[in-house]
Design a protein around this motif. Structure first.
Motif, PDB file in Angstrom:
ATOM      1  N   SER A  19       6.008  -3.082  -9.587  1.00  0.00           N
ATOM      2  CA  SER A  19       7.291  -3.625 -10.050  1.00  0.00           C
ATOM      3  C   SER A  19       8.458  -2.978  -9.310  1.00  0.00           C
ATOM      4  O   SER A  19       9.410  -3.667  -8.922  1.00  0.00           O
ATOM      5  CB  SER A  19       7.443  -3.480 -11.561  1.00  0.00           C
ATOM      6  N   ALA A  20       8.374  -1.655  -9.097  1.00  0.00           N
ATOM      7  CA  ALA A  20       9.440  -0.970  -8.357  1.00  0.00           C
ATOM      8  C   ALA A  20       9.477  -1.478  -6.919  1.00  0.00           C
ATOM      9  O   ALA A  20      10.548  -1.803  -6.385  1.00  0.00           O
ATOM     10  CB  ALA A  20       9.202   0.532  -8.369  1.00  0.00           C
ATOM     11  N   GLY A  21       8.296  -1.574  -6.298  1.00  0.00           N
ATOM     12  CA  GLY A  21       8.233  -2.040  -4.906  1.00  0.00           C
ATOM     13  C   GLY A  21       8.789  -3.445  -4.756  1.00  0.00           C
ATOM     14  O   GLY A  21       9.574  -3.722  -3.840  1.00  0.00           O
ATOM     15  N   LEU A  22       8.409  -4.318  -5.695  1.00  0.00           N
ATOM     16  CA  LEU A  22       8.880  -5.705  -5.617  1.00  0.00           C
ATOM     17  C   LEU A  22      10.392  -5.788  -5.808  1.00  0.00           C
ATOM     18  O   LEU A  22      11.087  -6.492  -5.069  1.00  0.00           O
ATOM     19  CB  LEU A  22       8.200  -6.547  -6.697  1.00  0.00           C
ATOM     20  N   ALA A  23      10.902  -5.040  -6.797  1.00  0.00           N
ATOM     21  CA  ALA A  23      12.338  -5.098  -7.083  1.00  0.00           C
ATOM     22  C   ALA A  23      13.142  -4.578  -5.896  1.00  0.00           C
ATOM     23  O   ALA A  23      14.145  -5.183  -5.495  1.00  0.00           O
ATOM     24  CB  ALA A  23      12.652  -4.294  -8.340  1.00  0.00           C
ATOM     25  N   ILE A  24      12.686  -3.461  -5.323  1.00  0.00           N
ATOM     26  CA  ILE A  24      13.450  -2.845  -4.226  1.00  0.00           C
ATOM     27  C   ILE A  24      13.415  -3.737  -2.981  1.00  0.00           C
ATOM     28  O   ILE A  24      14.410  -3.874  -2.270  1.00  0.00           O
ATOM     29  CB  ILE A  24      12.889  -1.432  -3.909  1.00  0.00           C
ATOM     30  N   LEU A  25      12.255  -4.353  -2.744  1.00  0.00           N
ATOM     31  CA  LEU A  25      12.103  -5.088  -1.480  1.00  0.00           C
ATOM     32  C   LEU A  25      12.460  -6.573  -1.575  1.00  0.00           C
ATOM     33  O   LEU A  25      12.562  -7.247  -0.548  1.00  0.00           O
ATOM     34  CB  LEU A  25      10.669  -4.916  -0.964  1.00  0.00           C
ATOM     35  N   LEU A  26      12.678  -7.051  -2.796  1.00  0.00           N
ATOM     36  CA  LEU A  26      13.021  -8.465  -2.978  1.00  0.00           C
ATOM     37  C   LEU A  26      14.234  -8.893  -2.133  1.00  0.00           C
ATOM     38  O   LEU A  26      14.192  -9.930  -1.459  1.00  0.00           O
ATOM     39  CB  LEU A  26      13.251  -8.731  -4.471  1.00  0.00           C
ATOM     40  N   PRO A  27      15.324  -8.089  -2.132  1.00  0.00           N
ATOM     41  CA  PRO A  27      16.491  -8.531  -1.345  1.00  0.00           C
ATOM     42  C   PRO A  27      16.191  -8.700   0.154  1.00  0.00           C
ATOM     43  O   PRO A  27      16.852  -9.479   0.826  1.00  0.00           O
ATOM     44  CB  PRO A  27      17.507  -7.394  -1.547  1.00  0.00           C
ATOM     45  N   MET A  45       0.832  -1.207   0.000  1.00  0.00           N
ATOM     46  CA  MET A  45       0.000   0.000   0.000  1.00  0.00           C
ATOM     47  C   MET A  45       0.863   1.252   0.000  1.00  0.00           C
ATOM     48  O   MET A  45       0.572   2.227  -0.688  1.00  0.00           O
ATOM     49  CB  MET A  45      -0.931  -0.010   1.209  1.00  0.00           C
ATOM     50  N   ILE A  46       1.943   1.213   0.800  1.00  0.00           N
ATOM     51  CA  ILE A  46       2.835   2.383   0.856  1.00  0.00           C
ATOM     52  C   ILE A  46       3.457   2.629  -0.527  1.00  0.00           C
ATOM     53  O   ILE A  46       3.494   3.765  -1.010  1.00  0.00           O
ATOM     54  CB  ILE A  46       3.930   2.174   1.938  1.00  0.00           C
ATOM     55  N   VAL A  47       3.911   1.553  -1.171  1.00  0.00           N
ATOM     56  CA  VAL A  47       4.505   1.671  -2.508  1.00  0.00           C
ATOM     57  C   VAL A  47       3.467   2.239  -3.484  1.00  0.00           C
ATOM     58  O   VAL A  47       3.773   3.097  -4.307  1.00  0.00           O
ATOM     59  CB  VAL A  47       5.001   0.289  -2.994  1.00  0.00           C
ATOM     60  N   GLY A  48       2.232   1.764  -3.353  1.00  0.00           N
ATOM     61  CA  GLY A  48       1.170   2.250  -4.241  1.00  0.00           C
ATOM     62  C   GLY A  48       0.875   3.719  -4.027  1.00  0.00           C
ATOM     63  O   GLY A  48       0.572   4.447  -4.977  1.00  0.00           O
TER      64      GLY A  48
END
Lengths: 507, 148
Positions: free
Chosen positions: A42-50, A31-34
């Motif tokens: 996609s940005a949220g997933l990429a940044i938080l994946l690690p 929700m915060i990313v949105g």
């Protein structure tokens, strides 16, 4: 085991205290990313994946999936209160969302968008539950020729959906394919484009590229668009309104809107390349065309907000079908999700649900819970998100740079990958600026090695003959569907675009 | 600028394709498709598409350069990000982040000295706790030994 039994088994996997915690954290972060303009799933997933690397696979995948569909909920809050969509899939929600807020109905609009998102998301998950096993069963007969054609279909449909800049989309895909060829060729053991570097032997790692393109690239582009200079002075003060909850009329008048666009959104979501943005614009356009009062659209009509909100959430569920059952992502967000699966040593595809029933059904079951959690969060945590909207972009920007950088480094403790991420960020900015498609690049980077392997296996089987693609019934079906999509998708794209243009002209 | 960017892409595509043709074999020793097969297809397609787009762009004529006042801010943010990469190598994750945020916020968020100072300490502290303590993830080490 029947679907119901599988689902119960999935629930038993998903409902553990730690998994519920991961799910809630993912929903909240999504929700915060949105909410942050310029950043999508996609940005949220990429940044938080690690950050998920220390977790067990089931908890990590549940959390990442929650970030993915949670971003759809969050993106609408700014659409309604600030007339600024959090991401492209919530553009259509500004058409009636912001006029509703200006009319003093921001509270009911926020609640109805949460309910519409919940209905769309939940109907989507129900359809995944029913259809995913069927898709998996059909795709069990697929071999290398079909996998190559499916990868090709995913790329072509995405490029067709880019519209007038399709040539730039194709070049972006070629860059992604080229990056995907770096590293040792698994069949012959020969190094390709490694330039003697030990770091490149294993290939170009997906995460730095995705974080650079979607995290830094989008941030630079947001600065270019001047987002750091715009204040939040225009934010609607919903807490000063007389009535927060929707009226009975709001519920009754939109009940069929939700039903219709849950199905429409899901179907559009399943089509590779179409995605939530097209689904939401199509839903808005369809709803207005069948409404008895189309003249009210764009002036604060509740159905005009509910339709795109239901559709974009249903579409994000629909996009999980090709990912889980074919191993083919249809969008940049699902490409990042696929990369996450691969990092965990899991290979989505026809046998995925059979070989990893706990994970597959645990993920599906978690989506029911996630949507319930998101419904509660998106209604009761609105004040928190409003505070977040007020954080100026000039402060948020440097913080995002820090998280992208340290997140990239944390994966392999590699400075080379960190520098690669910065380079991808700068290139990603210029790609966005000049009409290229970072999404096509990332999708090609993920699909490239799969497509190359499948094509080489196919031509080995057929002894170099391309006729194999028309000799197998399954391949012929895929070719037929691809041709149909290539003809139909530009039309769908046009419907969506004309809805957006008509609304812009009207406002 | 757009045409210059396209020429950079073309140069990259030409180089990629030349390596595919000169260094990577089309067939393997066993007669199967070799490591150069796919890169040759990709490279040739990339060159053809880029030339097509460049020709289109030249036909359209030179588009007026965007005189957006935000260019300066974007370039500054990029330069600061690159400087951050260098600082990370020298001073490690924590100190480099404090310096980077202090510098960047003082340039972007002018006039809010107290807020910038607090954020320059609080954000790296929170990120350090999250990555190093909570997630047990790698933080960039300093090139020189630091007292903490």
């Amino acid at each position: 085991m029947d679907i119901f039994g599988d689902l119960l088994m999935g629930l038993s996997v998903a409902i553990t205290p730690i998994n519920i915690l991961y799910l809630l954290a993912g929903a909240m972060v999504g929700m915060i990313v949105g909410v942050i303009p310029g950043f999508g799933p996609s940005a949220g997933l990429a940044i938080l994946l690690p950050m998920t690397f220390g977790m067990d696979p089931i908890g990590a995948i549940m959390m990442l999936a929650a970030i993915y569909y949670g971003a759809m909920y969050g993106g609408t809050i700014t659409s309604i209160l600030l007339n600024t969509p959090g991401e492209s899939a919530t553009v259509a929600s500004t058409f009636d969302g912001f006029p509703l807020a200006k009319k003093g109905r921001a509270g009911p609009a926020l609640v109805m968008q949460a309910v519409a998102s919940f209905v769309g998301g939940t109907v989507g998950v129900i359809m995944i539950t029913v259809l995913a096993p069927l898709f998996a069963q059909v795709s069990r007969s697929f071999g290398p020729p079909e996998y190559f054609l499916l990868a090709l279909m995913g790329m072509l449909t995405l490029i067709v959906m880019i519209g007038q800049h399709w040539k730039l989309g194709l070049i972006s895909a070629m860059i992604g394919f080229a990056l995907g060829t770096v590293g040792v060729d698994l069949e012959t053991g020969q190094g390709r484009y490694t330039f003697g570097s030990a770091e490149l032997i294993g290939g170009i790692y997906f995460i730095p590229i995705a974080i650079g393109l979607f995290g830094l690239g989008e941030l630079f582009y947001a600065f270019y668009k001047g987002l750091h200079k715009t204040g939040t002075g225009g934010i609607v003060q919903y807490d000063k309104e007389e009535r927060f909850w929707p009226t009975a009329k709001d519920w009754i008048s939109t009940r069929w809107t939700m039903a219709r666009h849950s199905v429409l959104g899901f179907v559009v979501g399943v089509i590779p390349g179409a995605g939530a943005t097209i689904a939401s614009l199509m839903a808005y356009s369809t709803e207005r065309s069948i409404s008895k009062t189309p003249e009210k659209f764009g002036k604060g009509e509740m159905a005009g907000l509910v339709a795109p909100e239901t559709a974009n959430n249903a579409a994000s569920s629909g996009a999980m079908i090709p990912l889980l059952t074919l191993g083919i992502p249809g969008s940049a967000s699902t490409a990042v999700l696929l990369a996450a699966f691969l990092l965990w040593g899991l290979r989505p595809g026809p046998l995925f649900m059979e070989q990893n029933p706990e994970l597959a059904w645990g993920l599906i079951a978690s989506m029911y819970l996630g949507n319930m959690a998101l419904l509660a969060i998106s209604i009761f945590a609105i004040p928190l998100f409003v505070q977040l909207i007020k954080v100026p972009y000039r402060v948020l920007g440097p913080t995002v740079v820090v998280i992208c950088t340290l997140g990239t480094f944390s994966v392999n403790a590699s400075f080379v990958e960190t520098y690669l991420m910065f380079a991808a960020g700068i290139i990603g900015f210029f790609m966005r600026l000049y009409g290229f498609s970072p999404a096509a690049l990332v999708l090609a980077l993920v699909l490239g090695p799969l497509a190359e392997e499948a094509l080489r296996q196919t031509l080995t089987i057929s002894r170099g003959s391309f006729m194999i693609f028309v000799e197998r019934p399954a391949s012929l079906w895929i070719i037929g569907v691809t041709i149909a999509l290539l003809v139909l998708l530009p039309l769908l794209n046009q419907v969506g675009k004309s809805a957006g243009q008509a609304e812009k002209a009207g406002s | 600028m757009r045409i210059a960017f396209l020429f950079v892409v073309l140069a990259g595509a030409v180089y990629y394709t030349s390596v595919a043709f000169l260094d990577l074999s089309f067939l393997s020793r066993t007669g199967r498709l070799g490591p150069g097969f796919f890169p040759r297809i990709v490279g040739v397609a990339a060159i053809a598409m880029t030339i097509w787009v460049i020709v289109d762009a030249l036909r359209e004529g030179r588009a007026p350069d965007d005189e957006s006042s935000t260019w300066g801010d974007v370039l500054m943010l990029m330069a600061l990000a690159v400087a951050y990469a260098v600082l990370l190598r020298l001073f490690g994750g924590l100190i480099a982040t404090v310096i980077y945020l202090g510098l960047t916020l003082s340039l972007l968020n002018r006039g809010h000295h107290r807020q910038n100072a607090v954020l320059s300490i609080a954000i790296p502290g929170a990120v350090y706790l999250l990555f190093d303590r909570l997630l047990n993830a790698n933080m960039p080490p300093a090139l020189f030994d630091m007292p903490f």
